[in-house]
Design an enzyme around this catalytic site. Structure first.
Site, PDB file in Angstrom:
ATOM      1  N   ALA A  10       5.192   3.131   3.665  1.00  0.00           N
ATOM      2  CA  ALA A  10       5.731   2.079   4.533  1.00  0.00           C
ATOM      3  C   ALA A  10       5.206   2.141   5.958  1.00  0.00           C
ATOM      4  O   ALA A  10       5.665   1.391   6.818  1.00  0.00           O
ATOM      5  CB  ALA A  10       7.253   2.162   4.547  1.00  0.00           C
ATOM      6  N   ILE A  14       0.848  -3.269   3.133  1.00  0.00           N
ATOM      7  CA  ILE A  14       1.891  -4.103   2.538  1.00  0.00           C
ATOM      8  C   ILE A  14       3.255  -3.431   2.576  1.00  0.00           C
ATOM      9  O   ILE A  14       4.280  -4.108   2.577  1.00  0.00           O
ATOM     10  CB  ILE A  14       1.529  -4.533   1.100  1.00  0.00           C
ATOM     11  CG1 ILE A  14       1.545  -3.347   0.136  1.00  0.00           C
ATOM     12  CG2 ILE A  14       0.187  -5.237   1.052  1.00  0.00           C
ATOM     13  CD1 ILE A  14       1.460  -3.771  -1.323  1.00  0.00           C
ATOM     14  N   GLY A  15       3.283  -2.091   2.614  1.00  0.00           N
ATOM     15  CA  GLY A  15       4.567  -1.401   2.706  1.00  0.00           C
ATOM     16  C   GLY A  15       5.275  -1.709   4.008  1.00  0.00           C
ATOM     17  O   GLY A  15       6.465  -2.023   4.038  1.00  0.00           O
ATOM     18  N   TYR A 154      -8.979   5.681  -9.872  1.00  0.00           N
ATOM     19  CA  TYR A 154      -7.951   4.813  -9.281  1.00  0.00           C
ATOM     20  C   TYR A 154      -7.425   3.822 -10.313  1.00  0.00           C
ATOM     21  O   TYR A 154      -6.207   3.626 -10.435  1.00  0.00           O
ATOM     22  CB  TYR A 154      -8.537   4.070  -8.082  1.00  0.00           C
ATOM     23  CG  TYR A 154      -7.561   3.121  -7.433  1.00  0.00           C
ATOM     24  CD1 TYR A 154      -6.504   3.592  -6.657  1.00  0.00           C
ATOM     25  CD2 TYR A 154      -7.686   1.743  -7.600  1.00  0.00           C
ATOM     26  CE1 TYR A 154      -5.600   2.731  -6.063  1.00  0.00           C
ATOM     27  CE2 TYR A 154      -6.787   0.866  -7.009  1.00  0.00           C
ATOM     28  CZ  TYR A 154      -5.750   1.368  -6.242  1.00  0.00           C
ATOM     29  OH  TYR A 154      -4.847   0.501  -5.671  1.00  0.00           O
TER      30      TYR A 154
END
Length: 276
Positions: A10, A14-15, A154
């Site tokens: 966060a 996007i967090g 990934y």
């Protein structure tokens, strides 16, 4: 109705964008980040409490779980932290970095918080990726001791996120727990910015970034899934792209036995007592 929402990863991207929107919408957001400076900055901006943890260290994940338990019931755990790494390297815990940061650490955190999540009929959300299509889970080579490539590792980790989502649903949905995974789109964030391979060059390209989504656009599905109970627009156990169940998805996601085996292997390597 206000929900208690924990967001990992966060401190940026996007967090952080999801945290800002969810706080504006009146939710009780708890931030988790790796960078002390970035995490504190988002916390000061939003007024949300924050915690620090590096998912490359499982002792920090265990400490984080103990800290988060103090809040009582949790409505949403958003496992958003992740990363891609140019070269194969192992963590202090002895696991390949991509596997640990993207799969093992959120698996461990979820496992340690399971009682809190169950008592509030919580949702567990995984930030996956369309890169899952290029992944292949090999239970005998989870750490890519052979054949390591950044995007292969990934993509496999993002596939593991979906398998984890499906197995969470199978094991616990009848007892009230819901789960979902999503692809945020190709976002113009700092993700992969230090990579020197093709992906890193794409993320560094000004022209390519002009076609990418903003952090706020990438956070849209995370905000939607976190603020909406399962059954009210989304269904537990699904992987979403653009707020709809994905049509194209790795064929291994149809292998329920693989999802169960990955769960069991994850518990085994982490030394966890199997969850009922």
């Amino acid at each position: 109705m206000s929900r208690r929402i924990i967001i990992t990863g966060a401190s940026d991207g996007i967090g952080a964008a999801a945290a800002r929107q969810l706080v504006r919408d009146g939710h009780n957001v708890i931030l988790v980040g790796r960078s002390p400076e970035k995490t504190k900055a988002v916390a000061e901006e939003t007024g949300a409490p924050h915690h620090l943890a590096d998912f490359a260290r499982l002792d920090e994940v265990r400490r984080l779980a103990d800290e988060l338990k103090q809040y009582g019931p949790i409505d949403v755990l958003a496992n958003n932290a992740g990363g891609v790494f140019q070269e194969r390297r192992e963590t202090v815990d002895g696991f390949e970095m991509t596997f640990q940061v993207n799969h093992l650490a959120p698996f461990l955190l979820t496992h340690l918080l399971l009682d809190r999540l169950m008592e509030s009929n919580a949702s567990v959300i995984q930030t996956s990726s369309v890169g899952n299509r290029a992944g292949k889970v090999d239970l005998g080579n989870l750490g890519f001791a052979k054949g390591y490539a950044p995007m292969r590792a990934y993509g496999t980790a993002k596939l593991e996120n979906i398998l984890f989502t499906q197995e969470l649903h199978r094991r616990f949905h009848e007892r009230g727990l819901s789960s979902a995974a999503f692809h945020p789109g190709v976002v113009a964030s700092s993700f992969a910015g230090s990579s020197t391979d093709l992906m890193g060059k794409v993320y560094a390209s000004r022209l390519a970034r002009s076609f990418m989504r903003t952090n706020e656009q990438g956070a849209d599905q995370l905000v939607w899934l976190a603020s909406t109970p399962a059954g009210e627009g989304w269904e537990s156990g699904q992987y979403y792209e653009k707020r709809k169940p994905a049509r194209r998805i790795n064929r291994q996601t149809r292998d329920a036995a693989l999802a169960r085996a990955l769960w069991a292997r994850s518990e085994q390597v982490l030394g966890l007592t199997p969850a009922a």
